[in-house]
Design a protein around this motif. Structure first.
Motif, mmCIF file in Angstrom:
data_model
loop_
_atom_site.group_PDB
_atom_site.id
_atom_site.type_symbol
_atom_site.label_atom_id
_atom_site.label_comp_id
_atom_site.label_asym_id
_atom_site.label_seq_id
_atom_site.Cartn_x
_atom_site.Cartn_y
_atom_site.Cartn_z
ATOM 1 N N GLN A 1 2.762 -6.821 -10.162
ATOM 2 C CA GLN A 1 2.248 -5.472 -9.916
ATOM 3 C C GLN A 1 0.988 -5.465 -9.074
ATOM 4 O O GLN A 1 0.511 -4.408 -8.643
ATOM 5 C CB GLN A 1 1.986 -4.746 -11.250
ATOM 6 C CG GLN A 1 0.800 -5.286 -12.056
ATOM 7 C CD GLN A 1 1.147 -6.446 -12.956
ATOM 8 O OE1 GLN A 1 1.745 -7.425 -12.513
ATOM 9 N NE2 GLN A 1 0.761 -6.349 -14.225
ATOM 10 N N TRP B 1 -6.058 1.465 -12.172
ATOM 11 C CA TRP B 1 -6.182 0.486 -11.103
ATOM 12 C C TRP B 1 -7.585 -0.119 -11.140
ATOM 13 O O TRP B 1 -8.572 0.586 -11.350
ATOM 14 C CB TRP B 1 -5.982 1.140 -9.730
ATOM 15 C CG TRP B 1 -4.575 1.539 -9.417
ATOM 16 C CD1 TRP B 1 -3.874 2.584 -9.961
ATOM 17 C CD2 TRP B 1 -3.692 0.917 -8.492
ATOM 18 N NE1 TRP B 1 -2.623 2.651 -9.428
ATOM 19 C CE2 TRP B 1 -2.481 1.648 -8.519
ATOM 20 C CE3 TRP B 1 -3.814 -0.159 -7.634
ATOM 21 C CZ2 TRP B 1 -1.391 1.308 -7.719
ATOM 22 C CZ3 TRP B 1 -2.728 -0.503 -6.834
ATOM 23 C CH2 TRP B 1 -1.536 0.221 -6.883
ATOM 24 N N SER C 1 0.385 3.321 -2.701
ATOM 25 C CA SER C 1 1.065 4.365 -3.488
ATOM 26 C C SER C 1 0.098 5.089 -4.425
ATOM 27 O O SER C 1 0.456 5.484 -5.536
ATOM 28 C CB SER C 1 2.231 3.763 -4.292
ATOM 29 O OG SER C 1 3.181 3.169 -3.426
ATOM 30 N N ALA D 1 -1.744 5.079 1.207
ATOM 31 C CA ALA D 1 -0.291 5.273 1.168
ATOM 32 C C ALA D 1 0.427 3.971 0.831
ATOM 33 O O ALA D 1 1.391 3.957 0.038
ATOM 34 C CB ALA D 1 0.196 5.829 2.502
ATOM 35 N N GLN D 2 -0.028 2.853 1.411
ATOM 36 C CA GLN D 2 0.597 1.563 1.129
ATOM 37 C C GLN D 2 0.416 1.146 -0.323
ATOM 38 O O GLN D 2 1.244 0.419 -0.877
ATOM 39 C CB GLN D 2 0.051 0.488 2.061
ATOM 40 C CG GLN D 2 0.605 0.566 3.477
ATOM 41 C CD GLN D 2 0.321 -0.695 4.268
ATOM 42 O OE1 GLN D 2 -0.616 -0.745 5.050
ATOM 43 N NE2 GLN D 2 1.122 -1.718 4.068
ATOM 44 N N TRP E 1 -3.764 10.787 -2.842
ATOM 45 C CA TRP E 1 -4.884 10.975 -1.928
ATOM 46 C C TRP E 1 -6.006 11.751 -2.592
ATOM 47 O O TRP E 1 -5.781 12.668 -3.380
ATOM 48 C CB TRP E 1 -4.444 11.704 -0.664
ATOM 49 C CG TRP E 1 -5.607 11.958 0.259
ATOM 50 C CD1 TRP E 1 -6.221 13.143 0.499
ATOM 51 C CD2 TRP E 1 -6.312 10.974 1.023
ATOM 52 N NE1 TRP E 1 -7.265 12.969 1.372
ATOM 53 C CE2 TRP E 1 -7.348 11.641 1.716
ATOM 54 C CE3 TRP E 1 -6.162 9.598 1.191
ATOM 55 C CZ2 TRP E 1 -8.233 10.968 2.562
ATOM 56 C CZ3 TRP E 1 -7.041 8.939 2.031
ATOM 57 C CH2 TRP E 1 -8.053 9.628 2.704
ATOM 58 N N ARG F 1 -1.507 -5.822 -5.932
ATOM 59 C CA ARG F 1 -1.484 -5.684 -4.480
ATOM 60 C C ARG F 1 -2.697 -6.428 -3.936
ATOM 61 O O ARG F 1 -3.812 -6.278 -4.450
ATOM 62 C CB ARG F 1 -1.545 -4.207 -4.071
ATOM 63 C CG ARG F 1 -0.431 -3.357 -4.673
ATOM 64 C CD ARG F 1 0.954 -3.892 -4.297
ATOM 65 N NE ARG F 1 1.143 -3.932 -2.862
ATOM 66 C CZ ARG F 1 1.570 -2.888 -2.139
ATOM 67 N NH1 ARG F 1 1.801 -1.722 -2.722
ATOM 68 N NH2 ARG F 1 1.753 -3.005 -0.846
#
Length: 214
Positions: free
Chosen positions: A78, A57, A160, A157-158, A163, A80
């Protein structure tokens, strides 16, 4: 800065790649045919691979990428897009008090021009939300500073992402930062920065009266 504290995310700073490879597409000089969108995507992904440090990422935090949201959505399914909402007065003041090395920031040096630019930005983002439903991750800046763990967990979480505790300590992130926020990102998440403009309000007259409400 928060996201790049995790092991899977590289913070690459404010990249100019979307504009560099996609301006003609975004402005209609190049018809948005599938082949052109694929070529833009290939160029952009190849460019960010060079600054990814091998991580899956990459955060491209160029603020002016808001102008290219439909292109990003069409060519990079893909991707975000994180859209941070903050008190408009705090945003405009933050821009006005900085001297930017990059070209194309002339609107930031005049309060009236800055307010007009901000209103155009708001209008564009409302339109992009209509054109690209579900593609934007909305973040409330004040909520993030008031409840950093709750909001950070929601964002992760949004996205994905797995953590990692380091998301909660961005001040410990040692990555090199070259943008105007270089000093700010070395501090722990803190409240109150959105009120800094008030100290100068007596000298600004009615400049911020035409801003949208926070």
């Amino acid at each position: 800065q928060i996201l790049s504290g995790g092991p899977d995310v590289q913070g690459a700073g404010e990249l100019n790649f979307v504009k560099q490879y996609g301006l003609d597409l975004a402005t209609g000089r190049t018809p948005p045919e599938p082949e052109a969108l694929q070529a833009f995507a290939a160029q952009y992904l190849a460019a960010i691979a060079q600054v990814s440090n091998g991580k899956p990422w990459v955060v491209d935090k160029m603020p002016l990428n808001f102008r290219f949201v439909p292109l990003i959505c069409a060519a990079l399914p893909q991707a975000r897009i994180l859209h941070i909402h903050r008190d408009p007065r705090a945003v405009c003041w933050s821009n006005f008090k900085h001297y930017f090395a990059a070209r194309g920031m002339g609107f930031a040096y005049d309060l009236d021009a800055l307010v007009r630019y901000y209103r155009l930005y708001v209008d564009m983002m409302e339109r992009w939300n209509e054109l690209c439903p579900g593609r934007l991750v909305d973040i409330d800046y004040e909520r993030l500073t008031d409840e950093p763990e709750t909001e950070t967990r929601r964002i992760i979480a949004q996205l994905s992402l797995p953590w990692h505790a380091d998301y909660l300590a961005p001040e410990k992130n040692t990555r090199l930062v070259h943008t105007a926020s270089a000093d700010q990102v070395r501090q722990a998440i803190y409240r109150g920065s959105s009120e800094a403009w008030r100290a100068f309000a007596p000298f600004m007259g009615e400049a911020f009266d035409n801003l949208p409400t926070a």
